[in-house]
Write an enzyme that holds these catalytic residues in place. Sequence first.
Site, short mmCIF file in Angstrom:
data_model
loop_
_atom_site.label_atom_id
_atom_site.label_comp_id
_atom_site.label_asym_id
_atom_site.label_seq_id
_atom_site.Cartn_x
_atom_site.Cartn_y
_atom_site.Cartn_z
N ASP A 54 20.33 27.09 26.01
CA ASP A 54 19.01 26.80 26.05
C ASP A 54 17.94 28.13 25.18
OD1 ASP A 54 16.45 26.81 27.38
OD2 ASP A 54 17.56 27.47 29.06
N LYS A 119 8.57 30.27 21.00
CA LYS A 119 8.67 28.79 21.50
C LYS A 119 7.13 28.07 21.26
CE LYS A 119 11.41 25.51 24.09
NZ LYS A 119 12.22 25.43 25.68
N GLU A 219 15.86 19.02 27.17
CA GLU A 219 16.32 20.14 28.65
C GLU A 219 16.84 19.01 29.70
OE1 GLU A 219 13.23 22.76 28.55
OE2 GLU A 219 13.95 23.28 26.58
N ASP A 243 10.58 20.79 35.90
CA ASP A 243 11.02 22.68 35.38
C ASP A 243 10.04 23.11 35.46
OD1 ASP A 243 12.15 24.37 33.54
OD2 ASP A 243 13.13 23.83 32.46
#
Length: 678
Positions: A54, A119, A219, A243
């Site tokens: 992850d 990211k 994800e 999330d």
Amino acid sequence: MAGFNPYFCIALFGAIHFHFSGCRQWPPFVYMATVAINLATGSLQQEEIIVGIDLGTTNSLVAYVHPESHQPTAINDLGRGTIVPSVVHFPADGADPIVGAEAREYLLTDPQRTIYSVKRLLGKSYRDLGQHATQLGYKVIDDNSEGLVKIRVDDRFYSPIELSANILRELRARAEHALKTPVNRAVITVPAYFNDSQRQATRDAGRLAGLEVLRIVNEPTAAALAYGIGLDPDEEKTVAVYDLGGGTFDISILRIQQGIFEVLSTNGDTYLGGDDLDRAVVDHWTATFGLPEAFRTNPHLQQQLRLAAEMAKKYLSQHDDFTTHLTDEASQNITVTLTRAQFNDLIRPLVDRTIAACRLALADAKLEVGSEKREAGHTTEPSSASHSPLPAPKLDAVLLVGGSTRVPLVYDAVSEFFGQPANNSLNPDEVVALGAAIQADILAGNRRDVLLLDVTPLTLGIETLGGLLDPIIPRNSKIPTKAGRQYTTSVDGQVNLKIAVYQGERDLVSQNRKLGEFTLTGIPAMPAGLPKVDVNFLLNADGILKVEAIELRSNTRQQVEIKPQYGLTDDQVEQMLMDSLVNAKDDVAARLLIEARTAAEQLLYQVNNFTRKNRQHLTEAELTATAAQVATVQAALAGTDRDPILKAMDELDELTRPYAERVMNISIQQAMAGKKID
Ligand code: ADP
Ligand code: MG
């Protein structure tokens, strides 16, 4: 007028290239197991473990499926915990970069050399980034071009790919150290909305870190897998994955059946997460306890305040009251406190924003749940532009992912909104990495019972008369798949049919993406409407589309195969879907107008044919009246109003119907006259 009714015909078109966005990650995977003999036990063992990673905005983790217990496990090397903060620090002395918790220490004291949230920059151009570039503590080189961003540290330039590779290298090293085996292959997760270039950048970062990236997994898909959803091919489930991480919020609605993870919708906010909760606490304390200005200017004090706020937030996930002491520049202690009730009030607006995004995601997925059901009149109308009307399945589960979902108010708000208790039984920090590890285990060939497949993201169809899209394979169809329709010609003696293939959700081909075209040639000349042309679409598991057109009466055929080469990015797919929803009403109006025009043109064609062939049976006055009414239809066609076209067509039909009957009678009489009667 009978016999003058226009045929439903097409000007056919066809496909040359088709890219199935995302499918490149889903080729049928052939795994050649490498085996080794364990000399100690004499048993055969799998030589290599494939890890699941992850790669998060705030935190990253690496996990694997234990070869004996078959349990997915997050790797905790040297007791440092499973979480590796996604922060890279370049020491001033030029030593090797530091990654993780240690690097995070430098965030405020040496911000120029400490890179976080990389990211957000992955796979992005300078232009993509816009004003966000200036909000980071480090230097993003901005030349306002289409090129990919670079980050400057001292005199060196780093791409986000290199920086992500630093994090991946650290994860890989930790895995190798903890598992005492080389780690060369990995599955890496990305947000569901990541586009092609972001996914490719993630792959490249893996390669740079010495990892063969076997698959990029969404994800939410990984989270569902971690919860065991999708592992049983017979079950069918619809789940919401909520999330809330450090700096981002994602809500995804997935439908899982027969190993197919279909993303029904995604929504969220790329600038909303736990950091904002911390900031709300910082602002509250600054205002309430009159903190000296230095807490806003001195990096050490800023750091202290931010860390205390995060500590308060985490502590209040378990307790009701928090107290700590801050130390100012003069080493004076300042006591700050926060109750859970106060904290809840501070963060409620932020939590509400996540719920608003959930509402949009549900509407996009055409789902109603819990509290939504009770709001009569607020349901979304089925979009007429959607070619695959989805049933409204119930939501089977709501999965909580990301560290910030530990906040009790988040749990309560999410459970209330979805009308069911959210599932948080797995560690929300680890759940994505655990799911990635399960996917890795499947790819390693250790779970042959599980098959993960993909679906087409956009409708595929061909252009018909008037530039309308006739859907052949609706979006979200499982692949491989096959579908076809029959068409005919619109003009007498037509010997060629152009077949143009389009991808998209809009009614008009001009608003969709053209994949290519070809011409079916050599159709024997026949009156319009007589040829029967079968158009078949065959989409294989690799996302390669084959289009075939056959004229059945003459068996004339043409076939084109399209290899996926240049594709749509996920962003473009998303945009096309959004456009189709936003423009659904306009599209219907445009479609109706085009249909009216097409019908009128057909009618004019037939009337002109008729008058040319049968002039001798019509009076001058009738010919004049017909010509006048033809002109009225043509005038209406010049406008953009559908009603005058329909009215003029009706009048022309009324006017000419008796002529057609007369000609028919004459033909019958002639036929009778020519017959010999005994
Ligand atoms: P990402 O996926 O963006 O990398 P994570 O899922 O790791 O992020 O979430 C990190 C966030 O979770 C941080 O803002 C952190 O403060 C928050 N967090 C971690 N534990 C808790 C907790 N017990 N209570 C509240 N927030 C928490
Ligand atoms: Mg995350």
